[in-house]
Design an enzyme around this catalytic site. Structure first.
Site, mmCIF file in Angstrom:
data_model
loop_
_atom_site.group_PDB
_atom_site.id
_atom_site.type_symbol
_atom_site.label_atom_id
_atom_site.label_comp_id
_atom_site.label_asym_id
_atom_site.label_seq_id
_atom_site.Cartn_x
_atom_site.Cartn_y
_atom_site.Cartn_z
ATOM 1 N N HIS A 236 0.799 -1.242 0.000
ATOM 2 C CA HIS A 236 0.000 0.000 0.000
ATOM 3 C C HIS A 236 0.824 1.281 0.000
ATOM 4 O O HIS A 236 0.808 2.033 0.966
ATOM 5 C CB HIS A 236 -1.004 0.002 1.151
ATOM 6 C CG HIS A 236 -0.514 -0.531 2.471
ATOM 7 N ND1 HIS A 236 0.681 -0.150 3.029
ATOM 8 C CD2 HIS A 236 -1.072 -1.402 3.344
ATOM 9 C CE1 HIS A 236 0.840 -0.767 4.177
ATOM 10 N NE2 HIS A 236 -0.205 -1.536 4.399
ATOM 11 N N ASP A 336 -6.347 -3.897 0.316
ATOM 12 C CA ASP A 336 -6.105 -3.807 1.764
ATOM 13 C C ASP A 336 -7.451 -3.845 2.497
ATOM 14 O O ASP A 336 -7.681 -3.093 3.453
ATOM 15 C CB ASP A 336 -5.310 -2.551 2.142
ATOM 16 C CG ASP A 336 -4.827 -2.578 3.591
ATOM 17 O OD1 ASP A 336 -4.977 -3.623 4.267
ATOM 18 O OD2 ASP A 336 -4.306 -1.549 4.056
HETATM 19 ZN ZN LIG Z 1 -0.657 -2.678 6.088
#
Ligand SMILES: [Zn+2]
Length: 466
Positions: A236, A336
């Protein structure tokens, strides 16, 4: 013998550089034929699905999800998490090891694998922890985790701070041919930060999570990947600095890759100041949304559905992530997906947990910010959801080559729809995209030749050929 013929779609198979109108035949869980021979071989008894006007591609892979089982099944379970994945068009997911207990030993791997086999509607791959209990102090048994079937190691949610320990982890990982995924966060710099450190954190009086808190660890990972030869994958990515360093390191041939999540390339930290501020400033470029002029979702200031780790960054960082995706610096798109219960998020900003759900919105948001803005052609975008994550983790997925597993996603890149959090298949509702008009969505999700999800009433024309 079960056979499914997907007839007349635009087949986009980035792994094999295919982008043309063709039939696809799936039989007994495998891709049997793509092209004119597919219909001929289908024969009597095959089910035909008219997919004209739709895109047929290898089943999408999300290499970064949190399914919370075992330990926190009030937030999500393997059953609900995989159902959300199927609705989002995903046929494979890769689960992070920060369950309770953590996935840091072969026994836990076996337990979850067995559960996924029984209750999952899509393929579930597991990662193992880098350190025991994700405590950052002592290495987990990396060899036995590999033997048990994990596809990578990561302490995601946490970050190994001890550079020497990280170096040993990389050396072991290389020995066992496992990629190391890293959640890049320097604890000393970030301390108790809850949002991006900048103008808005000052205005809102919230503690800042500086961009350097990510950049430092990305720099460390580049140096260690280079010196050990182990493959490091930065999770991320959210800052312009990370993207610039990754671009430069890749040019030198360092074995490093990266991923980005839609919230980091759609939203900015201005969203935490409320919808009015966001649409007036950083939201302008996406204000057109799916074409409806009146479509501007509203939310209050300090909405905890905009709290994630790493945090939403500045407009400049968002631009850098988009550029990194467009020029290939960032290899993979993922969600995520981090479910939390309503009662946990319905507290003051400082006390809410980090993270949002994402499996059902990530395809649309990616299409809107990358394909509909003409930053990336459709095959290049789909590569980041298929062949790229498959190659990165050495999964035998992400291709429509004859003989491959019949994991297929049928999607409509132009479908206009509105996401409603209460329609979600996930057990949790913590999403900032409730009420957003979106463009593009999955129409059917097929795992090993079986349709595990499809849009209702879309295929009235299903027929049995005789
Ligand atoms: Zn993470």
């Amino acid at each position: 013998m079960s056979a499914l013929l997907l007839a007349g779609g635009r087949v986009i198979d980035p792994a094999n550089r295919v982008d043309r109108e063709a039939d696809v035949l799936l039989r007994d869980g495998k891709v049997t034929a793509v092209g004119p021979e597919a219909a001929k071989q289908a024969g009597a008894g095959a089910t035909a699905l008219d997919v004209k006007g739709l895109v047929v591609c290898p089943g999408l892979i999300d290499l970064h999800v949190h399914f919370r089982e075992p330990g926190q099944s009030a937030k999500e379970t393997i059953a609900t998490g995989t159902a959300a994945a199927a609705r989002g068009g995903f046929t494979s997911v890769v689960c992070m090891p920060n369950t309770s207990p953590a996935i840091d030993n072969a026994g836990t791997v076996a337990l979850i694998q067995e559960k996924a086999q029984r209750e999952g509607v899509v393929n579930v791959f597991l990662t193992g922890a880098i350190t025991k209990a994700i405590a950052g102090e002592e290495l987990a048994p990396i060899g036995s985790l590999k033997q048990a079937g994990v596809v990578a190691i990561t302490d995601d949610g946490h970050c190994v701070q001890n550079n020497e320990l990280m170096r040993r982890a990389l050396e072991y990982a290389r020995m066992f041919d496992l990629p190391v995924m890293d959640h890049c966060q320097d604890y000393a710099l970030v301390t108790e930060g809850v949002m991006h450190e900048g103008y808005w954190s000052t205005v809102l009086g919230l503690r800042g999570w500086p961009a350097a808190g990510e950049d430092l660890i990305v720099a460390r990972d580049i140096l260690l990947a280079e010196s050990t030869g182990a493959h490091v994958h930065c999770q991320h990515l959210s800052t312009a600095g990370s993207v610039a360093m990754l671009r430069e390191a890749k040019k030198r041939g360092v074995p490093i890759t990266g991923e980005a999540c839609p919230h980091h390339f759609v939203l900015t930290d201005a969203a935490i100041a409320g919808s009015e501020k966001f649409w007036a400033t950083d939201g302008k470029s996406i204000a057109g949304l799916n074409g409806s002029a009146d479509a501007r979702p509203a939310w209050p200031v300090y909405d905890t559905n905009f709290k994630m780790n790493p945090p939403l960054r500045s407009a400049r960082d968002r631009e850098a992530i988009l550029e990194g995706l467009a020029d290939g610096t960032i290899d993979v798109l993922c969600s995520d997906h981090a479910p939390h219960c309503d009662y946990e998020k319905e507290v003051e900003f400082d006390y809410a947990p980090f993270g949002i759900t994402g499996l059902e919105t990530e395809l649309a948001l990616s299409l809107m910010q990358l394909y509909h803005t003409k930053r990336l052609p459709l095959p290049d975008l789909l590569a980041k959801f298929t062949v790229a994550p498959a190659q990165l983790l050495k999964l035998a997925k992400g291709t429509l080559a004859p003989g491959a597993d019949a994991d297929v996603t049928v999607l409509d890149p132009d479908a206009a729809w509105t996401f409603r959090r209460h329609d979600s298949a996930s057990k949790s509702r913590n999403t900032p995209f409730d009420g957003w008009p979106l463009k593009g969505r999955a129409i059917a999700t097929i795992v090993r030749g079986i349709i595990v999800w499809r849009e209702e009433n879309r295929f009235a024309s299903v027929q049995n050929e005789n």
